[in-house]
Design an enzyme around this catalytic site. Structure first.
Site, PDB file in Angstrom:
ATOM      1  CG  HIS A  24      -1.780   0.904   1.328  1.00 10.73           C
ATOM      2  ND1 HIS A  24      -1.580   2.409   1.690  1.00 10.73           N
ATOM      3  CD2 HIS A  24      -3.141   0.898   1.064  1.00 10.73           C
ATOM      4  CE1 HIS A  24      -2.923   2.923   1.923  1.00 10.73           C
ATOM      5  NE2 HIS A  24      -3.670   2.262   1.470  1.00 10.73           N
ATOM      6  CE  LYS A  80      -7.295  -0.195   6.327  1.00  8.30           C
ATOM      7  NZ  LYS A  80      -8.251   0.019   5.151  1.00  8.30           N
ATOM      8  CD  GLN A 107      -7.037  -4.662   4.261  1.00 10.81           C
ATOM      9  OE1 GLN A 107      -7.820  -5.311   4.910  1.00 10.81           O
ATOM     10  NE2 GLN A 107      -7.060  -3.381   3.842  1.00 10.81           N
ATOM     11  CB  CYS A 162      -3.684   3.389  -1.548  1.00  5.41           C
ATOM     12  SG  CYS A 162      -4.923   4.505  -1.297  1.00  5.41           S
ATOM     13  CG  ASP A 217       0.705  -2.543   6.012  1.00  2.96           C
ATOM     14  OD1 ASP A 217      -0.469  -2.534   6.890  1.00  2.96           O
ATOM     15  OD2 ASP A 217       0.482  -1.880   5.022  1.00  2.96           O
TER      16      ASP A 217
END
Ligand code: PMP
Length: 404
Positions: A122, A225, A202, A363, A199
């Site tokens: 991202h 999220k 997700q 993104c 990261d």
């Protein structure tokens, strides 16, 4: 087993209609909806305990501080961190990655050094590094993505050099749904003495994460999220590294003593939390973590996998369907294109049928360039989605196709 009908009743927005049709919300990778208990925790906190944290001697301030610190402890448990000092509250993954890039680079990276990222990152795990690379004169090395949408692990090993200072990789691709082999990446990097940042924007909402068993050095995620509020997120960092890193921002709360001659910094994690934090956000995030824990992350992962498998099967039956990304290890995201229908046309027409999907480059422009496409249509799932909603998506795509 998940009782999806009862779960759906916890999310008031799921009862909404759009354009006179029942809402089919399949944009969960962008943000998730909030259960009533999270919404209530925000208004309860404002109604009953609101006061600035960490500085007051009065009752409300002490109570708000205790609640924020209890939230930190909840996050610690949820991600399996060793201590609360390693849990920094931020505004979200983006701020976590900017903090990391800024402070880590200043502490540990010199001109001529290298940071490894991947071709499926991202923008928030690309641009913060580019900003620092410009400043300190290091370079970014990029792990290529295979045609199936996986990281080329041989290429990864070949990119490691004596100048590599950090590997920073997404846990789960927000475009392809690929679950990256982060344990393997960490094992390889650590065998060269290189720390790894993940990261987890997700990852955390869909997979049980334990930063200690992963052996991750840094792990970032966003509250919104994972059914929590916007404006709150987390950066986990290993204490030995965080304690050597300079503050990211200056201001109140991050200091021990300030004089015009110089300033000494507060201890972890406060050194990295300048200014009034979003304590209400922390409290509500803890509520969201309680909520998903009450269902069980493993149960959530199993249910979402069954939804994803069902969706792949249903959508594959549509003539002209082309999936973008076909990694066997995947989590709740399906990206696709249909014939030569532009993704934004597909998204807009599905919207009129009440179906919310995301379209565009998500993104991740370098990944779009690698795949040679302008964007995708992305359906992303939560444990509150149903097979009937996937049937509605499939019927919706057929309907849009018939218009072209
Ligand atoms: N990384 C990934 C993989 C993401 O999917 C996102 C959100 N789309 C982010 C980082 C950025 O998260 P936020 O906008 O919450 O800071």
């Amino acid at each position: 087993m998940i009782d999806v009908e009862s779960i759906r009743r916890d999310f008031p927005i799921l009862g909404r209609e759009v354009y006179g049709k029942p809402l089919v919300y399949l944009d969960n990778a962008a943000t998730t909806q909030k259960p009533q208990c999270v919404i209530d925790s925000i208004s309860d906190a404002y109604r009953n305990v609101n006061a600035n944290v960490h500085r007051g001697v009065h009752f409300l301030s002490l109570e708000a501080t205790d609640m924020m610190e209890a939230a930190r402890e909840k996050v610690r448990q949820f991600i399996g961190a060793g201590s609360k000092e390693e849990v920094i509250f931020t505004r979200g993954t983006t701020e976590s990655m900017n903090l990391l890039a800024s402070s880590f680079s200043r502490a540990f990276i010199k001109e001529g050094d290298e940071v490894i990222i991947s071709g499926m990152e991202h923008h928030s795990n690309i641009v913060p590094w580019q900003l620092q690379a410009e400043r300190y004169g290091f370079s970014l090395k990029v792990i290529p993505v295979t045609d199936r949408g996986e990281l080329d692990m041989e290429a990864f090993s070949a990119l490691i050099s004596a100048r590599t200072r950090l590997v920073s990789i997404t846990h789960v691709s927000n475009v392809l749904g690929t679950v990256n082999p982060v344990s393997e990446i960490i094992r390889i990097a650590h065998s060269h003495g290189i720390p790894v940042a993940i990261d987890g924007a997700q990852g955390v909402p869909h997979i049980t994460v334990n930063v200690q068993s992963l052996d991750a050095d840094f792990y970032a995620f966003s509250g919104h999220k994972i059914y929590g509020p916007t404006g709150i997120g987390v950066l986990y960092g290993r204490k030995e590294l965080l304690s050597k890193m300079p503050p990211y921002q200056g201001g109140g709360e991050m200091i021990k003593k300030v004089t015009f001659q110089g300033t000494t910094y507060n201890e972890l994690p406060y050194k990295f939390e300048a200014g009034t934090p979003d304590y209400i956000g922390s409290i509500a995030l803890a509520k969201a973590l309680d909520y998903v824990s009450s269902i069980g992350m493993d149960i959530i992962a199993d249910y979402e996998k069954s939804l994803c498998d069902y969706a792949l099967e249903r959508l594959a039956a549509i003539p002209g369907m082309r999936f973008i990304g076909s990694a066997p290890e995947r989590s709740g995201v399906i990206s696709f294109l249909v014939g030569d229908i532009h993704p934004s046309d597909m998204g807009t027409l599905l919207d009129r049928l009440g179906i919310a999907v995301r379209t565009g480059h998500h993104c991740a422009e370098p990944l779009m360039d690698r795949l040679g496409i302008p964007g995708t249509v992305r359906a992303s799932f939560s444990f509150y989605n149903t097979k009937q909603e996937i049937d509605a998506l499939s019927a919706g795509i057929e309907r849009v196709k018939s218009m072209f």
